[in-house]
Design an enzyme around this catalytic site. Sequence first.
Site, PDB file in Angstrom:
ATOM      1  N   LYS A 288       0.903  -8.580  -4.024  1.00 40.12           N
ATOM      2  CA  LYS A 288      -0.200  -7.825  -4.065  1.00 40.12           C
ATOM      3  C   LYS A 288      -0.697  -7.206  -2.792  1.00 40.12           C
ATOM      4  CE  LYS A 288      -2.277 -11.781  -5.845  1.00 40.12           C
ATOM      5  NZ  LYS A 288      -0.939 -12.470  -5.901  1.00 40.12           N
ATOM      6  N   THR A 289      -0.627  -7.990  -1.904  1.00 34.61           N
ATOM      7  CA  THR A 289      -0.881  -7.543  -0.355  1.00 34.61           C
ATOM      8  C   THR A 289      -0.128  -6.416   0.148  1.00 34.61           C
ATOM      9  OG1 THR A 289      -1.743  -9.832  -0.029  1.00 34.61           O
ATOM     10  CG2 THR A 289      -1.324  -8.264   1.925  1.00 34.61           C
TER      11      THR A 289
ATOM     12  N   HIS B  47      -1.894 -17.969  -5.100  1.00 35.84           N
ATOM     13  CA  HIS B  47      -1.583 -19.544  -5.230  1.00 35.84           C
ATOM     14  C   HIS B  47      -2.715 -20.227  -6.114  1.00 35.84           C
ATOM     15  CE1 HIS B  47      -0.449 -23.424  -4.123  1.00 35.84           C
ATOM     16  NE2 HIS B  47       0.779 -22.830  -3.777  1.00 35.84           N
TER      17      HIS B  47
ATOM     18  N   ASP C 195       3.216 -14.147  -4.691  1.00 33.40           N
ATOM     19  CA  ASP C 195       4.419 -13.568  -4.169  1.00 33.40           C
ATOM     20  C   ASP C 195       4.943 -12.510  -5.120  1.00 33.40           C
ATOM     21  OD1 ASP C 195       6.379 -13.502  -2.366  1.00 33.40           O
ATOM     22  OD2 ASP C 195       7.854 -14.570  -3.549  1.00 33.40           O
TER      23      ASP C 195
END
Length: 675
Positions: free
Chosen positions: A16-17, A63, A13
């Site tokens: 990055k994406t 994660h 969170d």
Amino acid sequence: MKHIIVGTAGHIDHGKTALVKALTGVDADRLKEEKQRGITIDIGFADLAIGDYRFGFVDVPGHERFVKNMLAGAHGLDLVMLVVAADESVMPQTREHFDICRLLRVKAGLVALTKADLVDEELLELASDEVEDFVRGSFLEGAPIIPVSSRTGNGIDALKKALVELAATLEPKATVAVPRLPIDRAFSIKGFGTVVTGTLISGELKSGDEVEVLPGGVKTRVRNVQVHGEDAERAMAGQRTAINLQGVNVEQAQRGSSLAPAGRLRATSMIDTRLDLLKTASRALVQRARVRLHHGTAEVMARVVILTGSRFGVQGSGFGVQGSELGVSGSESKPGLGTANPEPGTPNPEPGTLLPGESAIVQLRLEQPIAALPGDRFIIRSYSPQVTIGGGVIIDALPDKHRIRDRAAHARLEQLEHAGLAEQIGLFVEMSGARAMSASEIAARTGATDERIAAQVRELVAAGRVIEVTASPLLLISIESYRSLGGLVVELLAEHHKRESLALGAGREEVRERVFGEVKPEIFRAVIARLVEEGVVAAERDSLRLASHRPALTDANLAAKQNLEAAFKAAGLQAVTLEEAAAGIRVPVEMARKLYNLLAAEHRILRVGDMVFHVDAIEDLKSRVRAQKSINARMDVAVFKEMTGGLSRKHAIPLLEYLDRERITRRVGNEREIL
């Protein structure tokens, strides 16, 4: 166009994406579950062209549960983009991802300080200072720290500019190398069949190439190549690549497999490595600990065999690479992780353990095979809990099984660790011992091209370090193995001469069986030929002797030898057996056999079939046959028997066949033509 692979790294969170999408316009989250849950689960890909550069982005999950997926995308990176959210700063997965990048020896990168629009200037500056402290002493010390907002677009142009500037400093990957593609995805397209994707880490692949899926050993052919989603004639090292394979099921090419030229590389279940344990590892690594090995896109379980003592790592590096020798030996121990983290500088309390911050040469014994080469980097994670505890580099991907405390093996591996290709080949040939090493074994052991191997082998042969047993196919033996085998041959022959003073030499087959055992026949022939060339050994028909050896004949032995020769000479073409000749001169058969061998070696007697003749009788026979040609160029058995004084058919036929072999005569039907 220069192709650059950029990997993201960072806590969940931290954006990055979203950052990859802001840079490329591509949402790297491709799975339905990722869309639903709003988190990255598996690696995703996007690309961006800026001027002469084509950036391939590998977006990884943040994660902790999906670190193994992150590791599948972390190999082959040219740059890392460490993503840290300005509103949270450095977090646990930031640290683990960064440890992984350092262990994999990523050489360059930058820091993207995301979500900059959510904090004020003071917090942004504080986050930047924390990141600067975090990367101090690492490959990112002094790297750009760029505040960005994926939502507003602020900082994206500066980030692109920094990527281009970093890309300009990178050396291009070697395309003149054996191609290898660690597979990170495999799927089927209707009408096309199986497609595999990955980052080509070396060499080139093109349509029509014969390749092999390792470790499964499934051989196939490249049907089509795509680079960054577009059809291409070939894929080159450093490119994100999709390969359409012919006649392969998806199940045969899953993540963790590798694509390489057919028959070139070999799967392995053991690797010799330099292993560095992170300073932050919570416990020591003990002998035969069970760990998770991550290599390329593969994850396999492995046992750690610490070969000898460990050494402390460089202060502040986070893992061992150099330092003072501790002299800790390996020992048998129960599998698992051992003691708690000791105070810095405390001597290693347990033999066969690797303390946090230490480095050692270890053999990893794998529960499933992988395809690997020297120089490959890897990561290890503890069996439970699943956390990154270290990593290292492969020294030998196809080793023998070593014993704990095998100091000779450890010494060789220390030499191999820093060896160039020529030294690698020399050491591998030496390690092969009397088995010798073929060109295909050298290729599988080094991953070098045929041209590079041939050039290095020529240097090693010229330097006298290795001996070329055969040129085609190439087979090499080290000079030390040759000397060892040659020494055993000399020792055996010396013992034989001492024991059998009248014997000219030992039988070739006896020498081969006693000294060379299961060794390849080519090596036996090459060693003997070289000993003969050096003047150490003399080879005479089926026997071998030391060149300096001369049979020790007493006066009685010499007289018996002369009498035996006279007996054969007196018999003429009416050959007598060895037993008959021995009885005639009243010499034991065993002694007569030794004297007979000496006469044969001196070319005084000649065996034809089962019969023995004096050479004078044979030479006289040749003269008579040649004289017969002036009367008639052809003769049958009857004429031959008459010419030789009525020889029986028992003697005549073997002699005629001998004359044929000597090209005195040639059989034509039932007659002989005199040549």
